[in-house]
Design a protein around this motif. Structure first.
Motif, short mmCIF file in Angstrom:
data_model
loop_
_atom_site.label_atom_id
_atom_site.label_comp_id
_atom_site.label_asym_id
_atom_site.label_seq_id
_atom_site.Cartn_x
_atom_site.Cartn_y
_atom_site.Cartn_z
N ASP C 256 53.91 45.28 38.53
CA ASP C 256 52.78 45.63 38.50
C ASP C 256 51.94 46.45 37.28
O ASP C 256 50.35 46.56 37.10
CB ASP C 256 51.63 46.01 39.68
CG ASP C 256 51.74 45.49 40.63
OD1 ASP C 256 52.55 45.90 42.17
OD2 ASP C 256 51.92 44.00 40.62
N GLU C 257 52.20 47.74 37.05
CA GLU C 257 52.36 48.23 35.66
C GLU C 257 51.86 46.99 34.41
O GLU C 257 50.96 47.16 33.66
CB GLU C 257 53.08 49.12 35.42
CG GLU C 257 52.81 49.58 34.25
CD GLU C 257 54.28 50.90 33.84
OE1 GLU C 257 54.70 50.69 34.00
OE2 GLU C 257 53.78 51.47 32.33
N TYR C 258 52.56 46.23 34.33
CA TYR C 258 52.41 45.07 33.36
C TYR C 258 50.78 44.27 33.16
O TYR C 258 50.40 44.60 32.44
CB TYR C 258 53.28 43.78 33.32
CG TYR C 258 53.36 42.92 32.55
CD1 TYR C 258 53.17 41.95 32.83
CD2 TYR C 258 53.32 42.97 30.71
CE1 TYR C 258 52.26 41.01 32.08
CE2 TYR C 258 52.42 41.71 29.98
CZ TYR C 258 52.37 41.12 31.30
OH TYR C 258 52.14 39.96 30.24
N TYR C 259 50.56 43.90 34.81
CA TYR C 259 49.08 43.29 34.61
C TYR C 259 48.24 43.88 34.67
O TYR C 259 47.10 43.77 34.63
CB TYR C 259 49.40 42.95 36.74
CG TYR C 259 48.80 41.60 36.76
CD1 TYR C 259 47.00 42.49 37.10
CD2 TYR C 259 48.90 40.26 36.02
CE1 TYR C 259 46.38 41.18 37.03
CE2 TYR C 259 47.33 39.76 35.56
CZ TYR C 259 46.23 40.27 36.49
OH TYR C 259 44.99 39.08 36.68
N LYS C 263 46.14 42.53 32.06
CA LYS C 263 44.91 42.60 32.61
C LYS C 263 44.51 40.74 32.96
O LYS C 263 45.36 39.89 32.97
CB LYS C 263 43.15 43.05 32.73
CG LYS C 263 43.32 44.24 32.45
CD LYS C 263 41.85 45.03 32.95
CE LYS C 263 42.08 46.05 32.88
NZ LYS C 263 42.24 47.05 33.64
N ALA C 264 43.60 40.01 32.47
CA ALA C 264 43.09 38.67 32.95
C ALA C 264 44.14 37.66 31.35
O ALA C 264 44.58 37.09 31.35
CB ALA C 264 42.40 38.31 31.72
N GLY C 265 44.87 39.01 30.30
CA GLY C 265 45.58 38.51 29.68
C GLY C 265 46.89 37.85 29.99
O GLY C 265 47.94 37.40 29.35
N GLY C 266 47.03 38.45 31.27
CA GLY C 266 48.18 38.41 31.95
C GLY C 266 48.58 37.25 33.57
O GLY C 266 48.85 36.91 33.26
N GLU C 267 47.19 37.01 33.49
CA GLU C 267 47.06 35.63 33.95
C GLU C 267 47.85 34.32 33.28
O GLU C 267 47.41 33.98 32.14
CB GLU C 267 46.23 34.75 34.21
CG GLU C 267 44.80 35.64 35.32
CD GLU C 267 45.83 35.71 36.39
OE1 GLU C 267 45.90 34.60 37.19
OE2 GLU C 267 45.41 36.83 37.55
N GLY C 365 46.32 37.66 39.21
CA GLY C 365 46.69 39.50 39.89
C GLY C 365 48.25 39.49 40.58
O GLY C 365 48.75 40.34 41.17
N LYS C 366 48.48 38.40 41.06
CA LYS C 366 49.65 38.67 42.17
C LYS C 366 51.11 37.54 41.60
O LYS C 366 51.10 36.55 40.48
CB LYS C 366 49.75 38.17 43.26
CG LYS C 366 48.99 38.90 44.30
CD LYS C 366 49.71 39.38 45.43
CE LYS C 366 48.79 40.17 45.97
NZ LYS C 366 47.90 41.64 45.17
N MET C 367 52.40 37.87 41.47
CA MET C 367 53.56 37.33 41.16
C MET C 367 53.66 36.40 41.98
O MET C 367 54.42 36.14 42.95
CB MET C 367 54.78 38.28 41.09
CG MET C 367 54.88 39.06 39.77
SD MET C 367 56.33 40.03 38.99
CE MET C 367 56.11 41.11 40.30
#
Lengths: 237, 292, 374
Positions: C256-259, C263-267, C365-367
């Protein structure tokens, strides 16, 4: 006339070393008092003790109030201004800025500082031409004038000068001392440290002689000129 | 010219400006108080966290975040002055090194206690938006950094050269003993210097947060680069600190571009070595008369 | 007279001795040590290890301990320094722990390996570097409560090659053994990278490298490093220049720290997770218990693996009459099909308990798993 500045058994220390031994001295209204002695006799130390920048013991009073426990900034604001040995003008600041600092340091108003600069320049017209020049570019004589002028900016009630003639040519020295006398005559008493005994005796009214941290003799300069102790000090310098 | 060079130039200047601001704070302290403050980089780090707290956690608008950061760091400056730096004054270089490094460690640990060890994000005020200007990608954060740096440096110069207090600070830097003799409250000047220096570092920290993330580890490397910038720019020189910082920022980014990232630090150190050999006094070597 | 007094003295001293023995038998405790980064650059992850182990120990103690003996937890901070790691380990070893939980960084574990071999205490780790459980590394004293990276990376590469199938790929990896091994693995699997860039630990600005990646116009970029914070930073900077390119990332992105940083870039970022939170009821319950025990504790695969490791260790200790390290080691090796939070553990001859990860894609926002666990 009551003493303006009075030292009673004042000692001073550089760390564990005692460099001033129970000195007693007075400066009265209107006088020029000179302090003479060989190198290392403790003359600068005595001035520093008055200014509060070194460790000191004993009683120092100014205008009736004890000042020996005060910080330097308070002592200056009471009216004792110390023009240090070696001129020590701020090299990276202009003549004008050096003078301004003298006024800002004691919280003088902008108007007061403007007026102060005019008065300083009136005393030292030579500085007018150099008003925008940096401190490091001034000659020895100009630097000394600037140092005194800077001191005047604090509106001193007592001016202390440490070796103003050091490193200056005789003509320059004479001009400087004439101006200094003029400042004294306009109402500022002075404590003048000088290695040049001849100058000291010519311009001062009273004289103290120092030797290895002690005041060994004092009296009116008129009677000192023939004194053997003075001769020794003269030879010693 | 390939638009990539313009991009690298802007980026290098922006990051360099950050190093420059940290170096400026470093130099102010050296000049006025004669302490070599190896904790300077930690204030950049702390600035990010303070900005995060006011901006993201308390929701202040950006201008308020900057103002509050200045206030907080000005206060911190007076605290640090009394607690850490006044005891160090008069010591030698080794004492400063050990003392301020210890302070850096303490600051970092306290920050970890307050905010936790994880890195955080703070993307105000542009929320990572990038503008495409004719094929060149411009990050407005870089422009903000450059604009703020110009503002801060201009403000600093105005203060030092146009105000009475500023002149007292310069006088104290040039000859502390004489300043004291003239009645300058040199202790207060010292405290003010710390407040100003920390405020600059803190604001830099807020501005760099969108680029570097808010991270406990930012401080050490930034401090080291500021130190290098100071040496390259000329020890004790204010324009030198800024010039040195900009140079380090540019060297880094162009070294990475022309070589690889592995060479980035060696190249920067090589430039430093070059300066130490060819021009040891730095870009803006002090004029003889500037310091007593 | 003398004889009677003497007998009385003897009897009472025997009583006292007996009572003392009885008392110390009651006070017999089991020491478990944790050597991890509580401060320093790895603190964010390191503290999770301590948190997971502590929850396990607290729960076991609440139920009466191990066969009546309380478990005492000792935590030593390695300050994210290899030297600190050695000191922490040695300090723990001097307190005679039955088991030690080691750091999560592969290079730290490799540094400790010869010392572990000499000390002969079973050590659990969540480090994923394959080499950590090589037989010659620590003489079989290391157990891994995490899938080794070679098995995880294989599932990731399989998925990426078949489902993503980029025509042109690029990579940016951290300039260390971990980063390079990721690069090598992808390359061996046939990924021909049009642009290869690296970054150093501690670097904060990767724009020069990213501009070069962009110039190669890849469909996918592999990001391979170990710290979630740096992965987040790289993702941010990458997204500023390449908003739509597919990102394939190491397990540093599976937290979660990564996301929170990307943020949106992690989608849409593809990664492989040893454990995906929130999938099973047990995971959710465990996550609640962790937060209840310490509100600052982070729910992640690291804290879950550490919890499982501690539970497995304590189970093994409980199965043995005496706290002999060699016997404990045997007991752990014998564990098969242990249902933990992260997965089902069966320890193989290397000491690895888990044998695969889950390929996931960050969605809303979730794996979200996109292929089943091996």
């Amino acid at each position: 006339m009551s003493a303006m500045l009075k030292l009673a058994s004042v000692s001073a220390f550089y760390g564990p070393m005692q460099s001033l031994h129970e000195a007693s001295l007075e400066v009265d209204q209107g006088e020029i008092v000179v302090l003479i002695g060989a190198n290392g006799a403790g003359k600068s130390t005595l001035l520093r003790a008055i200014s509060g920048v070194i460790q000191r013991r004993g009683e120092i009073s100014f205008l009736g109030e004890r000042i020996d426990r005060l910080e330097p900034e308070d002592i200056v604001r009471l009216g004792i201004v110390h023009v240090p040995e070696g001129r020590r003008i701020f090299p990276g600041m202009t003549v004008r800025e050096n003078l301004e600092v003298g006024g800002h340091a004691v919280g003088r108003s902008a108007a007061g500082i403007r007026q102060g600069i005019e008065e300083a320049l009136a005393h030292f017209p030579r500085l007018k031409d150099r008003i925008g020049s940096y401190g490091w570019s001034l000659s020895g004589g100009e630097q000394q004038m600037l140092a005194v002028g800077r001191g005047l900016m604090a509106q001193p009630k007592l001016l202390m000068l440490d070796e103003p003639s050091l490193g200056l040519a005789p003509l320059v020295t004479r001009d400087l001392f004439d101006i200094v006398r003029g400042i004294n005559e306009s109402g500022v008493p002075m404590l003048l440290v000088e290695q040049n005994v001849g100058l000291a005796l010519r311009y001062g009214q009273r004289c103290y002689v120092m030797e290895t941290g002690n005041i060994v003799k004092h009296g009116p300069t008129a009677t000192m000129a023939d004194d053997p102790v003075i001769a020794k000090a003269y030879l010693g310098s | 010219m390939d638009p990539i060079y313009l991009q690298l130039l802007v980026q290098g200047l922006a990051i360099g400006a950050i190093y420059g601001l940290v170096a400026l704070g470093f130099v102010l302290i050296i000049n006025t108080v004669n302490v070599v403050n190896f904790a300077q980089g930690e204030f950049l780090m702390l600035g990010g966290f303070v900005g995060l707290t006011f901006g993201a956690l308390l929701g202040f608008p950006y201008w308020a975040v900057l103002v509050c950061t200045v206030i907080v760091f000005a206060i911190l400056g007076t605290v640090f002055d009394k607690v850490i730096y006044q005891p160090l004054r008069g010591g030698d270089f080794a004492t400063h090194l050990i003392g301020t490094l210890a302070a850096a460690l303490i600051i970092r640990n306290v920050a970890q206690h307050i905010w936790g060890p994880e890195a955080r994000s703070y993307y105000e005020p542009f929320h990572q938006k990038i503008f495409d200007v004719g094929g060149v990608l411009i990050n407005p954060q870089h422009l903000l950094i450059l604009a703020m740096t110009v503002l801060l440096v201009a403000g600093l110069y105005y203060f030092l050269f146009r105000t009475g207090l500023g002149r007292l600070m310069r006088a104290t830097a040039q000859d502390r003993e004489t300043a004291r003799l003239l009645g300058v409250k040199v202790k207060h000047v010292g405290t003010l210097t710390f407040s100003m220096s920390l405020a600059m570092g803190g604001v830099a920290g807020v501005m760099v947060a969108p680029l570097f993330l808010v991270d406990l580890n930012v401080g050490f490397i930034a401090g080291l680069k500021a130190f290098i910038a100071t040496i390259i720019g000329g020890w004790g020189s204010i324009p030198g600190a800024l010039a040195g910082g900009l140079l380090v920022g540019l060297v880094e980014i162009f070294a990475t571009h022309f070589f690889t990232a592995a060479f980035k630090d060696p190249v920067a150190f090589a430039v430093l070595m070059l300066f130490l050999i060819v021009r040891p006094s730095g870009i803006f070597s002090e004029r003889v008369g500037d310091k007593a | 007279m003398v004889k009677r007094r003497g007998l009385l003295l003897l009897a009472s001293s025997m009583l006292v001795a007996g009572l003392t023995n009885f008392a110390s038998a009651q006070n017999k405790e089991v020491v478990i040590g944790v050597a991890t980064a509580m401060t320093g650059t790895g603190a964010a992850t390191g503290q999770q290890i301590a948190a997971g182990v502590k929850l396990a120990v607290d729960e076991v103690n609440a139920k009466g301990g191990i066969n009546g003996a309380k478990v005492r937890l000792l935590v030593e901070d390695d300050r994210t320094q290899p030297g600190g790691s050695v000191n922490a380990f040695n300090k723990l070893a001097s307190s005679n722990p039955v088991v030690i939980m080691g750091p999560t960084w592969t290079n730290f574990m490799l540094t400790l390996a010869p010392i572990i071999k000499r000390t002969e205490i079973p050590v659990f780790t969540s480090a994923t570097g394959t080499k950590v459980t090589d037989p010659d590394v620590a003489g079989g004293w290391i157990f891994r409560a995490a899938p080794p990276i070679n098995k995880m990376i294989q599932s990731l590469i399989d998925y990426a090659s078949t489902k993503i199938a980029p025509k042109k790929a690029a990579i940016i990896y951290s300039n260390d053994e971990w980063g390079k091994s990721g690069y090598d693995a992808f390359k061996s699997a046939g990924f021909a990278f049009a642009a290869v860039e690296t970054f150093n630990f501690g670097d904060k600005d990767m724009s020069a490298q990213i501009l070069k990646l962009k110039a190669a116009q890849p469909d996918a970029v592999v990001v391979w490093n170990s710290l979630p914070a740096d992965a987040g930073l790289v993702t941010n900077q990458l997204r500023q220049f390449m908003p739509d390119t597919k990102i394939i990332c190491s397990n540093a992105c599976a937290v979660d720290e990564y996301y929170a940083l990307a943020k949106a870039g992690g989608e849409g970022v593809l990664t492989v997770a040893p454990w995906v939170p929130g999938i099973t009821a047990e995971s959710e319950d465990w996550a609640k218990r962790l937060k209840a025990s310490d509100s600052h504790a982070i729910v992640s695969y690291t804290s879950a693996e550490s919890y499982d490791a501690a539970m497995i260790a304590m189970k093994a200790i409980g199965s043995q009459a005496a706290a002999e390290p060699a016997k404990i080691r045997e007991a752990i090796s014998a564990i098969k099909d242990y249902k933990g939070i992260v997965g089902t553990y069966s320890f193989d001859e290397r000491g690895d308990g888990l044998h695969g990860g889950t390929v996931v894609e960050w969605t809303d926002g979730k794996m979200k798993p996109v292929s089943a666990t091996q």
